[in-house]
Design an enzyme around this catalytic site. Structure first.
Site, PDB file in Angstrom:
ATOM      1  N   CYS A   5       0.840  -1.195   0.000  1.00  0.00           N
ATOM      2  CA  CYS A   5       0.000   0.000   0.000  1.00  0.00           C
ATOM      3  C   CYS A   5       0.880   1.251   0.000  1.00  0.00           C
ATOM      4  O   CYS A   5       1.799   1.366   0.810  1.00  0.00           O
ATOM      5  CB  CYS A   5      -0.908  -0.015   1.225  1.00  0.00           C
ATOM      6  SG  CYS A   5      -1.957   1.437   1.348  1.00  0.00           S
ATOM      7  N   CYS A   8      -0.061   3.180   3.731  1.00  0.00           N
ATOM      8  CA  CYS A   8       0.269   2.636   5.050  1.00  0.00           C
ATOM      9  C   CYS A   8       1.338   1.542   4.999  1.00  0.00           C
ATOM     10  O   CYS A   8       1.699   0.980   6.024  1.00  0.00           O
ATOM     11  CB  CYS A   8      -0.993   2.118   5.733  1.00  0.00           C
ATOM     12  SG  CYS A   8      -1.772   0.741   4.885  1.00  0.00           S
ATOM     13  N   CYS A  29      -6.545   0.302   5.335  1.00  0.00           N
ATOM     14  CA  CYS A  29      -6.998   1.611   4.875  1.00  0.00           C
ATOM     15  C   CYS A  29      -7.856   1.413   3.620  1.00  0.00           C
ATOM     16  O   CYS A  29      -7.928   0.307   3.093  1.00  0.00           O
ATOM     17  CB  CYS A  29      -5.811   2.540   4.617  1.00  0.00           C
ATOM     18  SG  CYS A  29      -4.852   2.187   3.139  1.00  0.00           S
ATOM     19  N   CYS A  71      16.133 -55.082  -4.575  1.00  0.00           N
ATOM     20  CA  CYS A  71      15.037 -54.209  -4.983  1.00  0.00           C
ATOM     21  C   CYS A  71      14.179 -53.861  -3.765  1.00  0.00           C
ATOM     22  O   CYS A  71      13.818 -54.753  -2.993  1.00  0.00           O
ATOM     23  CB  CYS A  71      14.181 -54.892  -6.048  1.00  0.00           C
ATOM     24  SG  CYS A  71      12.803 -53.873  -6.632  1.00  0.00           S
ATOM     25  N   CYS A  76       8.765 -57.955  -5.374  1.00  0.00           N
ATOM     26  CA  CYS A  76       9.683 -58.262  -6.475  1.00  0.00           C
ATOM     27  C   CYS A  76      10.721 -59.307  -6.068  1.00  0.00           C
ATOM     28  O   CYS A  76      10.845 -60.346  -6.685  1.00  0.00           O
ATOM     29  CB  CYS A  76      10.376 -56.998  -6.963  1.00  0.00           C
ATOM     30  SG  CYS A  76      11.676 -57.294  -8.188  1.00  0.00           S
ATOM     31  N   ASP A  92      31.948 -31.391  -3.126  1.00  0.00           N
ATOM     32  CA  ASP A  92      32.454 -32.012  -1.908  1.00  0.00           C
ATOM     33  C   ASP A  92      31.470 -33.030  -1.319  1.00  0.00           C
ATOM     34  O   ASP A  92      31.738 -33.636  -0.290  1.00  0.00           O
ATOM     35  CB  ASP A  92      32.813 -30.956  -0.863  1.00  0.00           C
ATOM     36  CG  ASP A  92      31.623 -30.108  -0.450  1.00  0.00           C
ATOM     37  OD1 ASP A  92      30.624 -30.082  -1.186  1.00  0.00           O
ATOM     38  OD2 ASP A  92      31.708 -29.466   0.624  1.00  0.00           O
ATOM     39  N   GLU A  93      30.345 -33.251  -1.970  1.00  0.00           N
ATOM     40  CA  GLU A  93      29.368 -34.262  -1.557  1.00  0.00           C
ATOM     41  C   GLU A  93      29.553 -35.520  -2.406  1.00  0.00           C
ATOM     42  O   GLU A  93      30.034 -35.450  -3.539  1.00  0.00           O
ATOM     43  CB  GLU A  93      27.947 -33.734  -1.750  1.00  0.00           C
ATOM     44  CG  GLU A  93      27.608 -32.518  -0.919  1.00  0.00           C
ATOM     45  CD  GLU A  93      27.478 -32.827   0.553  1.00  0.00           C
ATOM     46  OE1 GLU A  93      27.099 -33.966   0.895  1.00  0.00           O
ATOM     47  OE2 GLU A  93      27.763 -31.930   1.362  1.00  0.00           O
ATOM     48  N   CYS A 101      15.781 -51.872 -11.197  1.00  0.00           N
ATOM     49  CA  CYS A 101      15.716 -53.314 -10.981  1.00  0.00           C
ATOM     50  C   CYS A 101      15.641 -54.047 -12.314  1.00  0.00           C
ATOM     51  O   CYS A 101      14.880 -53.674 -13.203  1.00  0.00           O
ATOM     52  CB  CYS A 101      14.502 -53.651 -10.128  1.00  0.00           C
ATOM     53  SG  CYS A 101      14.305 -55.412  -9.811  1.00  0.00           S
ATOM     54  N   CYS A 104      11.851 -56.019 -12.208  1.00  0.00           N
ATOM     55  CA  CYS A 104      10.566 -55.304 -12.271  1.00  0.00           C
ATOM     56  C   CYS A 104      10.669 -53.874 -12.804  1.00  0.00           C
ATOM     57  O   CYS A 104       9.668 -53.173 -12.888  1.00  0.00           O
ATOM     58  CB  CYS A 104       9.903 -55.283 -10.896  1.00  0.00           C
ATOM     59  SG  CYS A 104      10.712 -54.187  -9.690  1.00  0.00           S
TER      60      CYS A 104
END
Length: 111
Positions: A5, A8, A29, A71, A76, A92-93, A101, A104
């Site tokens: 607004c 306000c 308002c 699986c 299955c 770094d991961e 599978c 299936c």
């Protein structure tokens, strides 16, 4: 997009006015801004966008290796799966391994 607004500084809400037009209005308002030429949609009625397969689609599983992997589908009982690895997180991961599978065709991944 958020709108505020001009009087306000409260956040404006979206609604419809008595004449059926869409509007932005302030709850504290009397400020109101009519929106002409804009249509509002209920998110439930919008169709879903077709998502691209970032892993390569059906061709991603061509020429991949097999490994011994249980699986996760209880009915299955498969003990072999195709697999490939991708680096989908930061360097770094560890890599993420994707499995499919042999018995299936159920797909899962391990981080």
């Amino acid at each position: 997009m958020l709108s505020f607004c001009p009087y306000c500084s409260n956040m404006l809400l979206v609604g419809s006015s008595e004449d059926g037009c869409n509007r932005l209005y302030c709850t504290t308002c009397p400020y109101e801004f009519k929106i002409n030429g804009l249509q509002m949609y209920d998110r439930k009625n919008l169709s879903r966008k077709q998502v691209d397969d970032v892993l390569g689609g059906d061709g991603a599983w061509e020429n991949v290796d097999q490994t011994a992997a249980q699986c996760p589908v209880d009915s299955c009982g498969g003990d072999k799966a195709y697999f490939f690895q991708l680096q989908i997180r930061s360097a770094d991961e560890p890599m993420t391994t994707f499995y499919k599978c042999v018995k299936c065709n159920h797909q899962w991944r391990e981080n």
